[in-house]
Design a protein around this motif. Structure first.
Motif, PDB file in Angstrom:
ATOM      1  N   GLN A 182     -16.686  -4.862 -30.177  1.00 21.34           N
ATOM      2  CA  GLN A 182     -15.398  -5.216 -30.789  1.00 21.34           C
ATOM      3  C   GLN A 182     -14.367  -4.097 -30.605  1.00 21.34           C
ATOM      4  N   ILE A 183     -14.247  -3.618 -29.370  1.00 19.42           N
ATOM      5  CA  ILE A 183     -13.292  -2.552 -29.076  1.00 19.42           C
ATOM      6  C   ILE A 183     -11.877  -3.133 -29.039  1.00 19.42           C
ATOM      7  N   PRO A 184     -10.927  -2.608 -29.822  1.00 16.83           N
ATOM      8  CA  PRO A 184      -9.548  -3.113 -29.798  1.00 16.83           C
ATOM      9  C   PRO A 184      -8.895  -2.876 -28.436  1.00 16.83           C
ATOM     10  N   ASN A 185      -8.069  -3.823 -28.017  1.00 17.11           N
ATOM     11  CA  ASN A 185      -7.365  -3.700 -26.735  1.00 17.11           C
ATOM     12  C   ASN A 185      -6.120  -2.827 -26.895  1.00 17.11           C
ATOM     13  N   VAL A 186      -6.361  -1.539 -27.106  1.00 18.81           N
ATOM     14  CA  VAL A 186      -5.300  -0.549 -27.271  1.00 18.81           C
ATOM     15  C   VAL A 186      -5.597   0.600 -26.308  1.00 18.81           C
ATOM     16  N   ASP A 187      -4.607   1.019 -25.545  1.00 20.03           N
ATOM     17  CA  ASP A 187      -4.824   2.036 -24.507  1.00 20.03           C
ATOM     18  C   ASP A 187      -5.452   3.314 -25.060  1.00 20.03           C
ATOM     19  N   ALA A 188      -4.993   3.755 -26.225  1.00 16.35           N
ATOM     20  CA  ALA A 188      -5.478   5.020 -26.781  1.00 16.35           C
ATOM     21  C   ALA A 188      -6.938   4.951 -27.224  1.00 16.35           C
ATOM     22  N   MET A 189      -7.482   3.732 -27.326  1.00 18.01           N
ATOM     23  CA  MET A 189      -8.863   3.576 -27.799  1.00 18.01           C
ATOM     24  C   MET A 189      -9.849   4.243 -26.853  1.00 18.01           C
ATOM     25  N   GLY A 190      -9.536   4.228 -25.550  1.00 16.89           N
ATOM     26  CA  GLY A 190     -10.432   4.834 -24.573  1.00 16.89           C
ATOM     27  C   GLY A 190     -10.641   6.311 -24.812  1.00 16.89           C
ATOM     28  N   GLY A 191      -9.572   7.018 -25.210  1.00  9.04           N
ATOM     29  CA  GLY A 191      -9.677   8.444 -25.490  1.00  9.04           C
ATOM     30  C   GLY A 191     -10.540   8.726 -26.703  1.00  9.04           C
ATOM     31  N   LEU A 192     -10.406   7.892 -27.740  1.00 10.74           N
ATOM     32  CA  LEU A 192     -11.223   8.071 -28.944  1.00 10.74           C
ATOM     33  C   LEU A 192     -12.703   7.899 -28.615  1.00 10.74           C
ATOM     34  N   ILE A 193     -13.000   6.808 -27.910  1.00 12.89           N
ATOM     35  CA  ILE A 193     -14.397   6.525 -27.580  1.00 12.89           C
ATOM     36  C   ILE A 193     -14.974   7.628 -26.701  1.00 12.89           C
ATOM     37  N   SER A 194     -14.174   8.123 -25.764  1.00 12.36           N
ATOM     38  CA  SER A 194     -14.632   9.206 -24.884  1.00 12.36           C
ATOM     39  C   SER A 194     -15.010  10.446 -25.693  1.00 12.36           C
ATOM     40  N   ASN A 195     -14.199  10.786 -26.690  1.00 15.20           N
ATOM     41  CA  ASN A 195     -14.501  11.942 -27.546  1.00 15.20           C
ATOM     42  C   ASN A 195     -15.776  11.727 -28.349  1.00 15.20           C
ATOM     43  N   TRP A 196     -15.955  10.511 -28.860  1.00 17.02           N
ATOM     44  CA  TRP A 196     -17.157  10.206 -29.628  1.00 17.02           C
ATOM     45  C   TRP A 196     -18.399  10.256 -28.728  1.00 17.02           C
ATOM     46  N   TYR A 214     -12.755  -6.494 -27.889  1.00 14.50           N
ATOM     47  CA  TYR A 214     -12.516  -7.570 -28.847  1.00 14.50           C
ATOM     48  C   TYR A 214     -11.672  -8.653 -28.182  1.00 14.50           C
ATOM     49  N   TYR A 215     -12.151  -9.888 -28.240  1.00 15.02           N
ATOM     50  CA  TYR A 215     -11.409 -11.019 -27.676  1.00 15.02           C
ATOM     51  C   TYR A 215     -11.324 -12.128 -28.714  1.00 15.02           C
ATOM     52  N   ASP A 216     -10.130 -12.688 -28.848  1.00 17.07           N
ATOM     53  CA  ASP A 216      -9.927 -13.761 -29.821  1.00 17.07           C
ATOM     54  C   ASP A 216     -10.843 -14.950 -29.544  1.00 17.07           C
ATOM     55  N   GLU A 217     -11.098 -15.221 -28.261  1.00 17.54           N
ATOM     56  CA  GLU A 217     -11.937 -16.370 -27.908  1.00 17.54           C
ATOM     57  C   GLU A 217     -13.353 -16.208 -28.448  1.00 17.54           C
ATOM     58  N   ILE A 218     -13.881 -14.978 -28.372  1.00 16.81           N
ATOM     59  CA  ILE A 218     -15.223 -14.725 -28.897  1.00 16.81           C
ATOM     60  C   ILE A 218     -15.246 -14.928 -30.409  1.00 16.81           C
ATOM     61  N   ALA A 219     -14.246 -14.372 -31.092  1.00 13.28           N
ATOM     62  CA  ALA A 219     -14.166 -14.522 -32.550  1.00 13.28           C
ATOM     63  C   ALA A 219     -14.039 -15.989 -32.941  1.00 13.28           C
ATOM     64  N   PHE A 220     -13.283 -16.750 -32.156  1.00  8.32           N
ATOM     65  CA  PHE A 220     -13.100 -18.180 -32.455  1.00  8.32           C
ATOM     66  C   PHE A 220     -14.414 -18.943 -32.281  1.00  8.32           C
TER      67      PHE A 220
END
Length: 248
Positions: A182-196, A214-220
């Motif tokens: 469920q990774i948010p589709n936000v560009d900065a998210m990649g940097g956070l995950i890389s640090n973790w 995270y995709y709306d279709e999957i949640a639906f």
């Protein structure tokens, strides 16, 4: 028979969804798969898979049936052992009697070995958090997949769980993978995950990382009760990467 435990620090990470679709993906590759639900306090597989078992994992852990008696066939090409909806806080699975859980570990491992001629893979859907049954599931596994949502507190909790619970299993040669779900589709998210991931790699020597945006279709689909996502190409691509980890 390869034994893979799917675990998470907390509930709501999509752990069971990943386990279900991993079992389906392996079955679609003509592998003989046994999926075992051990999340006794929050069962879901009976409803999702529309099976009606005579015996459940609860019965087995209480010592009331053989493991093979709890196996049910599904319409998705794999077999399953489900948790039942009838449980009590007096059940032995909730006991803090270390001796009892130690005996169940030995029996569980022996029973799985007896089934090795019938199945290529056993996927254990563990309950979240940690306790005796979760520790047993980790000790039984050849490979452990940690599912976590991409958020700070979940990362910190999962890292602590690995340090506290799984530290000794590294010496046993078990392989680990972290599955960011469920990774948010936000560009900065990649940097956070890389640090973790650097933290996981430096402190716990974990090098296998997998991803699910995270995709709306999957949640639906999940909202409609569709948990086997065979027709979602993006989802299946990521599950196939997890399958490759299990094959290796």
């Amino acid at each position: 028979m390869k034994r893979i435990t799917v675990h998470s620090f907390r509930g709501g990470t999509g752990k069971s969804l990943i386990a279900l679709n991993l079992a389906t993906n392996l079955a679609n590759k003509n592998k003989r798969v046994l999926l075992i639900e051990t999340d006794i306090s929050m069962p879901s597989f009976i409803e999702i898979l529309k099976v009606n078992p005579k015996f459940t994992f609860n019965d087995y852990y209480e010592g009331n049936c053989d493991l093979s008696k709890a196996i049910s066939k599904t319409n998705h090409g794999f077999s399953v052992i489900c948790c039942g909806y009838n449980f009590s806080l007096n059940d032995k699975v909730f006991s803090v009697d270390q001796s009892y859980h130690g005996k169940r570990l030995k029996l569980f491992l022996g029973d799985l070995r007896n089934l090795s001629s019938q199945f290529d893979y056993c996927i254990i859907d563990s309950s979240p958090g940690w306790g005796f049954i979760q520790i047993n599931n980790g000790l039984i596994a050849n490979k452990i997949v940690l599912i976590l949502r991409a958020e700070l507190n979940n990362f910190k909790g999962t890292l602590k769980m690995v340090q506290d619970v799984y530290q000794k299993t590294f010496a046993l040669g078990k392989e680990f993978a972290v599955f960011w779900n469920q990774i948010p589709n936000v560009d900065a998210m990649g940097g956070l995950i890389s640090n973790w991931e650097k933290k996981f790699s430096s402190e716990m020597k974990i090098a296998n990382f997998l991803y699910m945006n995270y995709y709306d279709e999957i949640a639906f689909n999940i909202a409609q009760g569709k948990h086997i996502l065979k027709d979602n190409a993006i989802f299946q691509k990521n599950i196939s990467q997890l399958t490759d980890f299990c094959f290796s």
